[in-house]
Design a protein around this motif. Structure first.
Motif, PDB file in Angstrom:
ATOM      1  N   ILE A 200      -0.082   0.767   5.746  1.00 38.72           N
ATOM      2  CA  ILE A 200      -0.151   0.766   7.207  1.00 38.72           C
ATOM      3  C   ILE A 200      -0.639  -0.582   7.720  1.00 38.72           C
ATOM      4  CG2 ILE A 200      -1.358   1.791   9.192  1.00 38.72           C
ATOM      5  CD1 ILE A 200      -1.336   4.445   7.676  1.00 38.72           C
ATOM      6  N   TYR A 201      -1.643  -1.150   7.054  1.00 38.46           N
ATOM      7  CA  TYR A 201      -2.125  -2.472   7.442  1.00 38.46           C
ATOM      8  C   TYR A 201      -1.032  -3.516   7.238  1.00 38.46           C
ATOM      9  CZ  TYR A 201      -6.817  -0.366   7.127  1.00 38.46           C
ATOM     10  OH  TYR A 201      -7.928   0.431   7.288  1.00 38.46           O
ATOM     11  N   ALA A 202      -0.316  -3.427   6.103  1.00 39.45           N
ATOM     12  CA  ALA A 202       0.716  -4.414   5.787  1.00 39.45           C
ATOM     13  C   ALA A 202       1.873  -4.353   6.782  1.00 39.45           C
ATOM     14  CB  ALA A 202       1.230  -4.197   4.362  1.00 39.45           C
ATOM     15  N   GLN A 203       2.109  -3.167   7.325  1.00 42.73           N
ATOM     16  CA  GLN A 203       3.176  -3.007   8.325  1.00 42.73           C
ATOM     17  C   GLN A 203       2.730  -3.469   9.712  1.00 42.73           C
ATOM     18  OE1 GLN A 203       3.864   1.199   7.845  1.00 42.73           O
ATOM     19  NE2 GLN A 203       5.474   0.900   6.304  1.00 42.73           N
ATOM     20  N   GLY A 204       1.465  -3.767   9.844  1.00 38.61           N
ATOM     21  CA  GLY A 204       0.945  -4.202  11.136  1.00 38.61           C
ATOM     22  C   GLY A 204       0.713  -3.076  12.115  1.00 38.61           C
ATOM     23  N   LYS A 205       0.700  -1.836  11.627  1.00 38.86           N
ATOM     24  CA  LYS A 205       0.520  -0.688  12.518  1.00 38.86           C
ATOM     25  C   LYS A 205      -0.944  -0.505  12.912  1.00 38.86           C
ATOM     26  CE  LYS A 205       4.535   1.885  10.827  1.00 38.86           C
ATOM     27  NZ  LYS A 205       5.011   3.142  10.182  1.00 38.86           N
ATOM     28  N   GLN A 206      -1.853  -0.966  12.051  1.00 33.32           N
ATOM     29  CA  GLN A 206      -3.284  -0.947  12.364  1.00 33.32           C
ATOM     30  C   GLN A 206      -3.886  -2.267  11.895  1.00 33.32           C
ATOM     31  OE1 GLN A 206      -5.662   2.411  11.131  1.00 33.32           O
ATOM     32  NE2 GLN A 206      -4.058   3.887  11.578  1.00 33.32           N
ATOM     33  N   LYS A 207      -4.924  -2.709  12.592  1.00 28.87           N
ATOM     34  CA  LYS A 207      -5.614  -3.917  12.175  1.00 28.87           C
ATOM     35  C   LYS A 207      -6.424  -3.636  10.912  1.00 28.87           C
ATOM     36  CE  LYS A 207      -8.906  -7.468  13.670  1.00 28.87           C
ATOM     37  NZ  LYS A 207      -9.755  -7.379  12.469  1.00 28.87           N
ATOM     38  N   TYR A 208      -6.342  -4.535   9.965  1.00 29.29           N
ATOM     39  CA  TYR A 208      -7.083  -4.397   8.712  1.00 29.29           C
ATOM     40  C   TYR A 208      -8.512  -4.884   8.963  1.00 29.29           C
ATOM     41  CZ  TYR A 208      -7.633  -4.491   3.577  1.00 29.29           C
ATOM     42  OH  TYR A 208      -8.021  -4.247   2.283  1.00 29.29           O
ATOM     43  N   PRO A 209      -9.483  -3.985   9.043  1.00 29.54           N
ATOM     44  CA  PRO A 209     -10.865  -4.427   9.312  1.00 29.54           C
ATOM     45  C   PRO A 209     -11.509  -4.979   8.047  1.00 29.54           C
ATOM     46  CG  PRO A 209     -10.833  -2.060   8.967  1.00 29.54           C
ATOM     47  CD  PRO A 209      -9.401  -2.514   8.874  1.00 29.54           C
ATOM     48  N   ASN A 210     -12.235  -6.089   8.174  1.00 29.77           N
ATOM     49  CA  ASN A 210     -13.011  -6.520   7.019  1.00 29.77           C
ATOM     50  C   ASN A 210     -14.239  -5.620   6.903  1.00 29.77           C
ATOM     51  OD1 ASN A 210     -15.157  -7.602   8.689  1.00 29.77           O
ATOM     52  ND2 ASN A 210     -13.899  -9.415   9.011  1.00 29.77           N
ATOM     53  N   PHE A 211     -14.977  -5.778   5.827  1.00 33.03           N
ATOM     54  CA  PHE A 211     -16.098  -4.875   5.584  1.00 33.03           C
ATOM     55  C   PHE A 211     -17.150  -4.973   6.684  1.00 33.03           C
ATOM     56  CE2 PHE A 211     -20.255  -4.101   3.319  1.00 33.03           C
ATOM     57  CZ  PHE A 211     -20.130  -2.729   3.290  1.00 33.03           C
ATOM     58  N   VAL A 212     -17.385  -6.175   7.187  1.00 37.31           N
ATOM     59  CA  VAL A 212     -18.391  -6.364   8.239  1.00 37.31           C
ATOM     60  C   VAL A 212     -17.988  -5.602   9.495  1.00 37.31           C
ATOM     61  CG1 VAL A 212     -19.514  -8.050   9.737  1.00 37.31           C
ATOM     62  CG2 VAL A 212     -19.134  -8.585   7.318  1.00 37.31           C
ATOM     63  N   GLU A 213     -16.735  -5.749   9.926  1.00 33.88           N
ATOM     64  CA  GLU A 213     -16.252  -5.039  11.108  1.00 33.88           C
ATOM     65  C   GLU A 213     -16.333  -3.530  10.907  1.00 33.88           C
ATOM     66  OE1 GLU A 213     -12.825  -8.204  12.607  1.00 33.88           O
ATOM     67  OE2 GLU A 213     -12.363  -6.742  11.038  1.00 33.88           O
ATOM     68  N   TRP A 214     -15.900  -3.092   9.734  1.00 29.61           N
ATOM     69  CA  TRP A 214     -15.901  -1.654   9.441  1.00 29.61           C
ATOM     70  C   TRP A 214     -17.316  -1.098   9.447  1.00 29.61           C
ATOM     71  CZ3 TRP A 214     -18.041   1.225   5.492  1.00 29.61           C
ATOM     72  CH2 TRP A 214     -17.568   2.544   5.349  1.00 29.61           C
TER      73      TRP A 214
END
Length: 220
Positions: A16-30
């Motif tokens: 899903i992240y690779a398709q650009g459907k959701q932003k891939y959060p880094n660990f800090v953001e998450w």
């Protein structure tokens, strides 16, 4: 086990992240977004919930620090806590759980996906094998470029780090008081916590790496 939990969650959303459907959060953001939710799944909260159920006879917390270096948690639980001799013998003979709950670090997969979405890379990152190969190449490139310094990283806010530390301090004092005091108390815990922050709690600054031009000459 915060980083492990995060890594297993993002692993499930990789396509899903690779398709650009959701932003891939880094660990800090998450972590900034989900730490309070994490506490609900933390060992202490789970233990207290089970202890409140009438049908549960007893609940005991295992201090991970008491697991010897030669034993893993599974072996410690069956051999030292339950003293289940038959199971213990099987473990010592090489038996392992059918499934293991191991989180793998995905920082460079995140970099590969974000770089692809930014137009820096051309491979199809929705294909797991290509994503993995790209991540390996990116890690090699960055490590070769940063031979004397660490790659750029971002860390949680001081407010969140203090919140995490205070919660750990509260739990150690309340549930493992004797161990806590005999191993240096709050001062020792703070030193250990500070050492862990950069290694476990900080993330690659993907945006900084992408905008630096470091990936411009890669043919991935």
């Amino acid at each position: 086990w915060l980083p492990s939990w995060y890594n297993q969650i993002v692993d499930s959303y990789m396509t899903i992240y690779a398709q650009g459907k959701q932003k891939y959060p880094n660990f800090v953001e998450w972590m900034e977004k989900n730490y309070d939710k994490f506490l609900e799944s933390h060992a202490i909260s789970v233990a207290l919930r089970y202890a409140s159920y009438d049908f549960v006879e007893s609940v005991h917390l295992i201090n991970m620090h008491n697991v010897s270096e030669k034993n893993n948690l599974v072996e410690h639980f069956f051999c030292d806590v339950l003293q289940a001799k038959a199971v213990c013998r099987a473990i010592e003979a090489g038996a392992t759980p059918s499934k293991s709950n191991v989180g793998t670090d995905h920082e460079y997969e995140q970099l590969a996906i974000m770089a692809k979405l930014a137009g820096k890379l051309t491979r199809d990152m929705t294909k797991p094998q290509l994503l993995h190969k790209s991540a390996v190449l990116l890690q090699k490139k960055i490590e070769e470029t940063n031979t004397t310094t660490l790659p750029p990283r971002i860390c949680p806010s001081n407010a969140l780090l203090e919140k995490i530390f205070q919660k750990e301090l509260e739990h150690e004092k309340m549930y493992f008081h004797d161990w806590h005091e005999s191993h240096g108390g709050e001062h020792a815990l703070k030193q250990s916590f500070d050492r862990v922050v950069m290694d476990k709690f900080c993330s690659l600054d993907v945006n900084e790496i992408i905008s630096s031009g470091l990936l411009d000459d890669l043919s991935i």
